[in-house]
Motif scaffolding. Structure first.
Motif, PDB file in Angstrom:
ATOM      1  N   PHE A 127       0.867  -1.174   0.000  1.00 28.12           N
ATOM      2  CA  PHE A 127       0.000   0.000   0.000  1.00 28.12           C
ATOM      3  C   PHE A 127       0.903   1.223   0.000  1.00 28.12           C
ATOM      4  O   PHE A 127       2.014   1.175   0.528  1.00 28.12           O
ATOM      5  CB  PHE A 127      -0.920  -0.016   1.209  1.00 28.12           C
ATOM      6  CG  PHE A 127      -1.797  -1.230   1.241  1.00 28.12           C
ATOM      7  CD1 PHE A 127      -3.011  -1.239   0.570  1.00 28.12           C
ATOM      8  CD2 PHE A 127      -1.386  -2.388   1.901  1.00 28.12           C
ATOM      9  CE1 PHE A 127      -3.817  -2.370   0.574  1.00 28.12           C
ATOM     10  CE2 PHE A 127      -2.186  -3.511   1.905  1.00 28.12           C
ATOM     11  CZ  PHE A 127      -3.399  -3.505   1.243  1.00 28.12           C
TER      12      PHE A 127
ATOM     13  N   TYR B 163       0.801   4.125   1.504  1.00 28.11           N
ATOM     14  CA  TYR B 163       1.071   4.734   2.814  1.00 28.11           C
ATOM     15  C   TYR B 163       1.586   6.155   2.701  1.00 28.11           C
ATOM     16  O   TYR B 163       2.558   6.524   3.344  1.00 28.11           O
ATOM     17  CB  TYR B 163       2.097   3.933   3.606  1.00 28.11           C
ATOM     18  CG  TYR B 163       1.630   2.584   4.061  1.00 28.11           C
ATOM     19  CD1 TYR B 163       0.485   2.450   4.832  1.00 28.11           C
ATOM     20  CD2 TYR B 163       2.359   1.445   3.751  1.00 28.11           C
ATOM     21  CE1 TYR B 163       0.076   1.205   5.278  1.00 28.11           C
ATOM     22  CE2 TYR B 163       1.960   0.193   4.194  1.00 28.11           C
ATOM     23  CZ  TYR B 163       0.814   0.078   4.955  1.00 28.11           C
ATOM     24  OH  TYR B 163       0.419  -1.139   5.396  1.00 28.11           O
TER      25      TYR B 163
ATOM     26  N   SER C  86       1.085  10.215   3.428  1.00 28.11           N
ATOM     27  CA  SER C  86       0.411  10.946   4.497  1.00 28.11           C
ATOM     28  C   SER C  86      -0.632  11.879   3.906  1.00 28.11           C
ATOM     29  O   SER C  86      -0.301  12.705   3.058  1.00 28.11           O
ATOM     30  CB  SER C  86       1.422  11.764   5.291  1.00 28.11           C
ATOM     31  OG  SER C  86       2.377  10.905   5.846  1.00 28.11           O
ATOM     32  N   PRO C  87      -1.878  11.752   4.344  1.00 24.30           N
ATOM     33  CA  PRO C  87      -2.934  12.572   3.754  1.00 24.30           C
ATOM     34  C   PRO C  87      -2.759  14.064   4.045  1.00 24.30           C
ATOM     35  O   PRO C  87      -3.309  14.887   3.331  1.00 24.30           O
ATOM     36  CB  PRO C  87      -4.214  12.038   4.430  1.00 24.30           C
ATOM     37  CG  PRO C  87      -3.754  11.372   5.679  1.00 24.30           C
ATOM     38  CD  PRO C  87      -2.390  10.842   5.388  1.00 24.30           C
ATOM     39  N   GLU C  88      -1.964  14.388   5.089  1.00 26.60           N
ATOM     40  CA  GLU C  88      -1.801  15.804   5.458  1.00 26.60           C
ATOM     41  C   GLU C  88      -0.864  16.548   4.518  1.00 26.60           C
ATOM     42  O   GLU C  88      -0.828  17.770   4.533  1.00 26.60           O
ATOM     43  CB  GLU C  88      -1.236  15.938   6.879  1.00 26.60           C
ATOM     44  CG  GLU C  88      -2.114  15.392   7.978  1.00 26.60           C
ATOM     45  CD  GLU C  88      -1.821  13.932   8.265  1.00 26.60           C
ATOM     46  OE1 GLU C  88      -1.024  13.331   7.507  1.00 26.60           O
ATOM     47  OE2 GLU C  88      -2.394  13.400   9.219  1.00 26.60           O
ATOM     48  N   PHE C  89      -0.065  15.766   3.749  1.00 26.43           N
ATOM     49  CA  PHE C  89       0.954  16.427   2.934  1.00 26.43           C
ATOM     50  C   PHE C  89       0.666  16.230   1.450  1.00 26.43           C
ATOM     51  O   PHE C  89       0.056  15.233   1.049  1.00 26.43           O
ATOM     52  CB  PHE C  89       2.333  15.849   3.264  1.00 26.43           C
ATOM     53  CG  PHE C  89       2.815  16.200   4.643  1.00 26.43           C
ATOM     54  CD1 PHE C  89       3.381  17.443   4.896  1.00 26.43           C
ATOM     55  CD2 PHE C  89       2.691  15.302   5.691  1.00 26.43           C
ATOM     56  CE1 PHE C  89       3.831  17.778   6.167  1.00 26.43           C
ATOM     57  CE2 PHE C  89       3.134  15.632   6.960  1.00 26.43           C
ATOM     58  CZ  PHE C  89       3.709  16.867   7.203  1.00 26.43           C
TER      59      PHE C  89
ATOM     60  N   GLU D 192       5.639  17.010  -0.957  1.00 28.73           N
ATOM     61  CA  GLU D 192       6.066  16.876   0.442  1.00 28.73           C
ATOM     62  C   GLU D 192       6.192  15.408   0.840  1.00 28.73           C
ATOM     63  O   GLU D 192       7.130  15.018   1.543  1.00 28.73           O
ATOM     64  CB  GLU D 192       5.067  17.573   1.371  1.00 28.73           C
ATOM     65  CG  GLU D 192       5.132  19.089   1.313  1.00 28.73           C
ATOM     66  CD  GLU D 192       3.960  19.742   2.032  1.00 28.73           C
ATOM     67  OE1 GLU D 192       4.179  20.752   2.710  1.00 28.73           O
ATOM     68  OE2 GLU D 192       2.821  19.228   1.924  1.00 28.73           O
TER      69      GLU D 192
ATOM     70  N   MET E 226       9.658  13.360   2.098  1.00 29.14           N
ATOM     71  CA  MET E 226       9.651  13.073   3.531  1.00 29.14           C
ATOM     72  C   MET E 226      10.961  12.478   4.051  1.00 29.14           C
ATOM     73  O   MET E 226      11.444  12.885   5.106  1.00 29.14           O
ATOM     74  CB  MET E 226       8.458  12.167   3.859  1.00 29.14           C
ATOM     75  CG  MET E 226       8.073  12.159   5.323  1.00 29.14           C
ATOM     76  SD  MET E 226       7.759  13.801   5.997  1.00 29.14           S
ATOM     77  CE  MET E 226       6.115  14.137   5.386  1.00 29.14           C
ATOM     78  N   PRO E 227      11.596  11.531   3.333  1.00 29.47           N
ATOM     79  CA  PRO E 227      12.870  11.000   3.842  1.00 29.47           C
ATOM     80  C   PRO E 227      13.931  12.096   3.990  1.00 29.47           C
ATOM     81  O   PRO E 227      14.744  12.037   4.904  1.00 29.47           O
ATOM     82  CB  PRO E 227      13.276   9.981   2.783  1.00 29.47           C
ATOM     83  CG  PRO E 227      11.991   9.584   2.135  1.00 29.47           C
ATOM     84  CD  PRO E 227      11.166  10.831   2.108  1.00 29.47           C
TER      85      PRO E 227
ATOM     86  N   ARG F  53      13.209  15.303   4.561  1.00 28.89           N
ATOM     87  CA  ARG F  53      12.751  16.120   5.676  1.00 28.89           C
ATOM     88  C   ARG F  53      13.160  15.495   7.006  1.00 28.89           C
ATOM     89  O   ARG F  53      13.475  16.195   7.960  1.00 28.89           O
ATOM     90  CB  ARG F  53      11.227  16.278   5.601  1.00 28.89           C
ATOM     91  CG  ARG F  53      10.663  17.188   6.661  1.00 28.89           C
ATOM     92  CD  ARG F  53       9.226  17.556   6.384  1.00 28.89           C
ATOM     93  NE  ARG F  53       9.117  18.535   5.306  1.00 28.89           N
ATOM     94  CZ  ARG F  53       7.984  19.179   5.007  1.00 28.89           C
ATOM     95  NH1 ARG F  53       6.883  18.943   5.691  1.00 28.89           N
ATOM     96  NH2 ARG F  53       7.951  20.037   4.020  1.00 28.89           N
TER      97      ARG F  53
ATOM     98  N   ARG G 293       9.437   8.561  -3.423  1.00 28.06           N
ATOM     99  CA  ARG G 293       9.810   8.745  -2.023  1.00 28.06           C
ATOM    100  C   ARG G 293      10.938   7.775  -1.641  1.00 28.06           C
ATOM    101  O   ARG G 293      11.865   8.136  -0.925  1.00 28.06           O
ATOM    102  CB  ARG G 293       8.593   8.515  -1.115  1.00 28.06           C
ATOM    103  CG  ARG G 293       8.938   8.662   0.374  1.00 28.06           C
ATOM    104  CD  ARG G 293       7.726   8.511   1.258  1.00 28.06           C
ATOM    105  NE  ARG G 293       7.186   7.149   1.224  1.00 28.06           N
ATOM    106  CZ  ARG G 293       6.063   6.771   1.834  1.00 28.06           C
ATOM    107  NH1 ARG G 293       5.344   7.650   2.500  1.00 28.06           N
ATOM    108  NH2 ARG G 293       5.648   5.535   1.747  1.00 28.06           N
TER     109      ARG G 293
END
Ligand SMILES: Nc1ncnc2c1ncn2[C@@H]1O[C@H](COP(=O)(O)OP(=O)(O)OP(=O)(O)O)[C@@H](O)[C@H]1O
Ligand SMILES: [Mg+2]
Lengths: 418, 246
Positions: B116, B118, B120-123, B127, B131-132, B134, B180
Motif C-alpha cells: 500500500f 502509505y 500521508s494525507p496531510e501532505f 512533500e 519526507m525522507p 525532511r 519517495r
C-alpha cells in the motif's frame, strides 16, 4: 530540539484534524478561563477582606506597653530589686498610655526599614460629641492630616470640605456622624474628652471611608487640639505605620519590639481568625485550580491518545522510512504542548475579558454616592503567567504518554497489519 | 531436495567470496540468517539464509505465501532483527546498532515501497516524496527538492506536485511512493509486492517504472512479487521455499 520533520508533521496534524485541535484548545481554554476567573475572584475577595480590616487602621501601631495596674502597697519594698515607681498616677490607678519622645521615634522609624512607607504620630481618646440636645460617644483622633493620610487614607474619601490643612478648632467627621447630628460644613459641635476637657469645633470636612466604625464614630482634629483635649502636653498616644508588604507586619512588629521601649502591634495579631480563614480559602481555591488543571491534563492526554491511535499507520511508516523515536516523541509532545499553549492563550483572553467585564459592575455602597465593585477582582500579571505556565506545562506532561506510545509503534506491525 | 541443498552451498561460497573481497560490489549482504518468532508458539520462519545484493542489481524474490519473503525483506531493510546471523549494510553489522541508529541507516541507505502506498494525507505529493529528506533536516530537503521534483516529473506527476494523495489514482499513489523511496538517493530500494494492490495494467506500469529507474539511477532493487512475468524480467530471481533460499 524540534526539527523540521517533527514541527511540520505536528502542525499538519493540527491543521488536518481541526475538530480535534479545536476540542483540545477548548478544554484547555475553559480550564484556564476558570483558573484566571477563580484566581482573580479569590484574590479580589481576599484583598477586600484584608482591606476591610487594614483600610481603616495602621498596619502597625506603636504604643506604650500596657501593664496591669498594681496597687502601690502591693509592690515589694525591700531588697535590691525594689522598684522605683515612676509615671504619673491617674484615676483608676492606670498609667496614661503615652509616648513623650515620639518625635525622635517617628524619625527613627522612618529609617528603620524600607518596608515602612509612612509614619504618623497619633493622639487617640474617647470623648462625647454634643450638639444641641444630642450627644454621642466618639473616638477623637488627633493627627497631622498630611502625614496621617499616608497611613490611613482620608483625603480621597472626603465627601465635602477638607482634611489636609485642618486648622486648630476644626474637625473632620464621618458622614454617618454628620447625618446623625445633621451637621454640615461650618456647623459647630462640642467635644468633651474623657479627661473632662471641653472644646468647640467647626466641622471642616466630612468623609465616607466605607468603614462603619470610622464613618460613624471618628472625629479627626489636629494633633495639638487632641493633645490639649486629653491633657497630654506634648505627648502622643501612639505612632501608626504603613507598610509596603502588609503580611510582613507581624515580623516587623516583632523586630520593632526588640529595639524600642514600646509595644508594636500588627494588624495581623488582631485578626488571627480572619487570616486563618483566608489561608483556608486560598488552600481550597488552590485545590479547585489544581483539580481543574489536572482534569484538563487528562483531557489533553485522552484527545492526544486518540490522535496517536488514528495515526498509528502513518507513524509506523515514518519510522520505517527512518524517523527516530526521538523525532516521533518530539512530534507529539510538540503537538500537545502547542495545543495547550494556544488553549491557554485563548483561555487567558476569555478569562481576562470575563474578569474585566465583571469588574465594571458596580453598586452604590452608601448614601454619599460612593460605589463598590459587585465582584471584587484582582487580576495580576502573576496570575495570568501562572495560569498560562501551568496549563502549558500540564499540556506538555499530558502529551508525554501519548507521544511515548507513538514513539513505540513498531513499523513491522503496521506493514504487516494492512 | 538435494538440488536445493546444492544451490545453498553455491550461494554460501559466493557470499563467502564477497566477504573476503571486502564486499565493495555489494549493496547489502546477509549471512546465516535464522528467524524464529517466539510470540505465542515458536515458529522458525527463515533457515540459514545467505544473500548478497549487488550494486545496481534488480533482484526478484518469489515464493509461496507464508514462505518468509516479507520476513527476509524486513531483515534486509533493518526493520526486523534476525534471531541469528549478520546483516551487513554499508560495511556495518546492523544487528549491533540501536533502534534509532537503525532508523537512521534506513533513512540514509534504504528506500521502501510497500504494497500500500502509505502516503500521508496531510501532505501534498511533493512533500510526501520529500519526507525522507525532511527526516534528515531542512538542508537535506532543500538540496534534494529539485532532484525529487525531477523524479516526480519523470514518473508523470509533474502537474500533480501540490495535489493531496487522495486526489490520485492507486497507480499514481504508488509512483509517488517509488519516488519517495529514491528521495534520499539510497543504495538499495526494497519493495514488498509493490504491484500487489494494483490492477494488472497499472501494476505493469509501476513495475516498468521501477525497472527503468533501476537502470537510470543505478540503484539496486529487491522486489518481492508473486508475478512470474515480472520475475522473469529481473536480473536475478531468488526462490524462497519454506524459509530457505533455493
Ligand atoms: N510476528 C510473527 N509471529 C509469528 N509468526 C509470524 C510473524 N510474522 C510472520 N509470521 C509467520 O512467518 C511466516 C512467513 O511470513 P511472511 O510474511 O514472511 O511470508 P510471505 O512470504 O511474505 O507471505 P505472503 O506472500 O503471504 O506475503 C508465516 O507463516 C507467518 O505466519
Ligand atoms: Mg509478504
Amino acid at each position: 530540539m524540534i526539527d523540521r520533520f517533527s514541527r511540520s508533521v505536528a502542525l499538519r496534524n493540527l491543521g488536518f484534524n481541526l475538530g480535534q485541535s479545536a476540542l483540545t484548545v477548548g478544554v484547555v481554554a475553559i480550564s484556564v478561563t476558570l483558573v484566571i476567573f477563580l484566581g482573580a475572584l479569590i484574590g479580589g475577595l481576599q484583598r477586600r477582606l484584608i482591606s476591610s480590616v487594614t483600610g481603616s487602621v495602621p498596619h502597625v501601631v506603636v504604643r506604650q506597653a500596657e501593664r496591669d495596674p498594681v496597687a502601690a502597697w502591693d509592690l515589694p519594698r525591700t531588697g535590691p530589686d525594689a522598684p522605683i515607681v515612676v509615671g504619673e498616677e491617674v484615676k483608676l490607678q492606670q498609667r496614661k498610655m503615652k509616648i513623650e519622645d515620639w518625635a525622635v521615634w517617628t524619625s527613627r522609624l522612618r529609617d528603620f526599614d524600607p518596608d515602612i512607607l509612612a509614619v504618623s504620630p497619633v493622639v487617640e481618646g474617647q470623648a462625647i460629641l454634643a450638639r444641641g440636645e444630642k450627644r454621642q460617644s466618639i473616638s477623637v483622633t488627633g493627627v497631622t492630616p498630611e502625614l496621617h493620610n499616608k497611613v490611613v487614607e482620608i483625603e480621597d474619601k472626603l465627601v465635602s470640605g477638607r482634611f489636609f490643612g485642618l486648622n486648630g478648632g476644626e474637625a473632620a467627621i464621618g458622614f454617618k456622624l454628620a447625618e446623625e447630628f445633621a451637621v454640615r460644613l461650618g456647623d459647630k459641635v462640642r467635644i468633651t474628652s474623657s479627661e473632662g476637657t471641653v472644646g468647640d469645633y467647626t466641622v471642616a470636612g466630612i468623609f465616607d471611608t466605607g468603614f462603619a466604625a470610622v464613618d460613624g464614630r471618628t472625629v479627626f482634629v489636629t494633633l495639638r487640639d487632641a493633645q490639649s483635649l486629653f491633657q497630654l502636653g506634648g505627648a502622643v498616644t501612639s505612632i501608626g505605620l504603613k507598610l509596603r508588604t502588609i503580611f510582613e507586619a507581624d515580623t516587623l512588629a516583632a523586630r520593632l519590639m526588640t529595639q524600642m521601649p514600646y509595644e508594636a502591634e500588627s494588624w495581623m495579631e488582631q485578626n488571627q481568625t480572619l487570616l486563618s480563614g483566608l489561608r483556608a480559602q486560598s488552600q481550597s481555591s488552590n485545590l479547585i485550580i489544581g483539580f481543574t488543571v489536572v482534569a484538563s491534563g487528562f483531557g489533553i492526554a485522552a484527545i492526544l491518545i486518540m490522535a496517536v491511535v488514528s495515526k498509528l499507520r502513518e507513524i509506523g511508516i515514518y519510522k520505517a522510512i527512518g524517523a527516530t523515536r526521538r523525532q516521533i516523541l518530539a512530534t507529539f509532545t510538540f503537538q500537545g504542548t502547542l495545543l495547550a499553549l494556544v488553549g491557554s492563550l485563548v483561555g487567558t483572553a476569555l478569562g481576562v475579558g470575563l474578569t474585566l467585564g465583571l469588574m465594571q459592575v458596580r453598586m452604590a455602597a452608601s448614601s454619599t454616592g460612593r460605589t463598590v465593585e459587585v465582584f471584587p477582582m484582582m487580576l495580576t500579571g502573576g496570575l495570568i503567567a501562572t495560569a498560562i505556565g501551568m496549563a502549558t506545562g500540564v499540556g506538555f506532561l499530558a502529551s508525554l504518554y501519548p507521544a511515548w506510545r507513538a514513539a513505540r509503534v513498531d513499523p513491522i506491525e503496521v506493514i504487516r497489519g494492512a | 531436495m538435494s538440488g536445493g541443498m546444492d544451490g545453498m552451498d553455491t550461494m554460501d561460497e559466493m557470499d563467502a567470496r564477497a566477504a573476503v573481497a571486502g564486499d565493495d560490489d555489494a549493496a547489502t549482504q546477509v549471512f546465516d540468517i535464522d528467524k524464529i518468532f517466539t510470540d505465542g508458539i515458536t515458529t522458525q520462519v527463515l533457515f540459514d539464509v545467505n544473500l548478497t545484493v549487488r550494486k545496481g542489481e534488480f533482484l526478484a524474490i518469489i515464493g509461496a505465501s507464508g514462505s518468509g519473503k516479507t520476513t527476509l525483506l524486513n531483515i534486509i531493510g533493518l526493520l526486523d532483527k534476525p534471531t541469528r546471523g549478520r546483516v551487513m549494510l554499508s560495511g556495518r553489522d546492523a544487528a549491533a546498532l540501536s533502534e534509532d541508529e537503525r532508523a537512521r541507516m534506513r533513512r540514509d541507505y534504504l528506500g521502501f515501497i510497500f504494497q500500500f502506498h502509505y502516503l500521508s494525507p496531510e501532505f501534498n505529493v511533493l512533500e510526501n516524496a520529500l519526507m525522507p529528506c525532511r527526516l534528515r533536516g531542512r538542508a537535506a530537503e532543500r538540496e534534494n527538492t529539485d532532484r525529487v521534483q525531477g523524479l516526480l516529473e519523470r514518473v508523470g506527476l509533474g502537474d500533480r506536485l501540490r495535489n493531496r494523495p487522495s486526489q490520485l489514482s492507486g497507480g499514481q499513489q504508488q509512483r509517488v511512493a517509488i519516488v519517495r523511496a529514491l528521495a534520499n538517493d539510497p543504495m538499495l530500494v526494497l519493495a514488498d509486492e509493490p504491484t500487489g494492490n494494483l490492477d494488472s495494467k497499472s501494476g505493469r506500469g509501476v513495475f516498468d517504472l521501477m525497472r527503468e529507474l533501476n537502470q537510470a539511477t543505478g540503484k539496486a532493487f529487491v522486489i518481492v512479487t508473486h508475478d512470474e512475468m515480472f520475475a522473469k524480467e529481473a536480473d536475478r530471481v531468488v526462490h524462497i521455499v519454506d524459509g530457505r533460499i533455493e
